[in-house]
Design an enzyme around this catalytic site. Structure first.
Site, PDB file in Angstrom:
ATOM      1  N   GLY A   1      -4.471  22.442 -28.955  1.00  0.00           N
ATOM      2  CA  GLY A   1      -3.814  23.130 -27.846  1.00  0.00           C
ATOM      3  C   GLY A   1      -2.768  22.276 -27.159  1.00  0.00           C
ATOM      4  O   GLY A   1      -3.056  21.181 -26.708  1.00  0.00           O
ATOM      5  N   SER A   2      -1.530  22.751 -27.044  1.00  0.00           N
ATOM      6  CA  SER A   2      -0.475  21.896 -26.532  1.00  0.00           C
ATOM      7  C   SER A   2       0.826  22.670 -26.365  1.00  0.00           C
ATOM      8  O   SER A   2       0.841  23.892 -26.383  1.00  0.00           O
ATOM      9  CB  SER A   2      -0.269  20.720 -27.490  1.00  0.00           C
ATOM     10  N   ARG A   3       1.936  21.912 -26.262  1.00  0.00           N
ATOM     11  CA  ARG A   3       3.229  22.540 -26.020  1.00  0.00           C
ATOM     12  C   ARG A   3       4.338  21.602 -26.499  1.00  0.00           C
ATOM     13  O   ARG A   3       4.174  20.381 -26.517  1.00  0.00           O
ATOM     14  CB  ARG A   3       3.321  22.833 -24.525  1.00  0.00           C
TER      15      ARG A   3
END
Length: 219
Positions: free
Chosen positions: A187-189
């Site tokens: 999970g990240s960006r």
């Protein structure tokens, strides 16, 4: 399903833990058969989930000068004019792609060029979709100079679950659009900072595909 190299060690550890847990149930519990059929099912589903997270799809790319391709799978959560103060030190357009745990987590270079700057920053682990995540969370910043001498900044940002940013970029090396930039685990960006005169072809909320979707164009 092809597994990315970043998943080999983690998946091996998970597999051994699951095997050990089921073996312990078998040898140390009374009437283990009734329990094992559920624990084996749960273990299989859990392992498939983690294996899917580290999947590495084969994707072709048609190199396009001046096109900015999406560096990640996910959803556009930010398109705005901002100021990038780490490398560009100027106003620019920020486009951010949020990756959930269900997305492919490989990152790709959005354009060809020469790496002029790479720096990892320790930080917090707020939810990656929050605006402050770009400069408060753990992150790695990469600056790419195109052959037209335009500078683009790509920032890998850790999220609430992401505790490991992997970056393959090295200062001074030439990179090709669509080449793997790195990997962010769980999970990240990814933020892209583009020149103000860039044309943006995506909208907030739009789902994008890494190495496939064109984010926009630079002059």
């Amino acid at each position: 399903m092809t597994i990315h190299k970043e998943g080999f060690v983690i998946l091996t550890v998970i597999f051994l833990i699951l095997i050990g847990s089921n073996a312990a149930i078998y040898f140390f519990m009374d009437s283990p058969v009734s329990v094992l059929k559920w624990t084996i099912l749960l273990s299989s589903l859990l392992f498939v989930f983690f294996a899917a997270f580290f999947r590495s799809p084969k994707r072709s790319i048609y190199l396009q000068d001046k096109a900015i391709i999406s560096p990640a799978d996910g959803k556009i959560v930010v398109i705005e004019e901002t100021e990038e103060n780490e490398f560009l030190k100027d106003k620019c357009i920020q486009v951010s792609v949020f990756m959930s745990v269900f997305n492919v987590h490989i990152n790709w270079f959005p354009i060809s060029g020469i790496i002029r700057y790479v720096k990892h920053h320790s930080g917090r682990f707020k939810a990656a979709y929050l605006p402050k995540a770009s400069f408060e969370n753990e992150r790695t910043t990469i600056a790419i100079e195109t052959k037209e001498q335009k500078n683009i900044v790509v920032r890998q940002v850790a999220g609430a679950l992401a505790r490991r940013i992997v970056c393959y970029a090295k200062e001074g090396e030439s990179v090709t659009q669509g080449q793997q930039l790195g990997f962010i685990k769980f999970g990240s960006r990814v933020d892209i900072f583009l020149p103000l005169d860039s044309r943006i072809d995506v909208k907030p909320g739009q789902k994008v595909k890494g190495k496939q979707t064109i984010i926009g164009w630079i002059d």
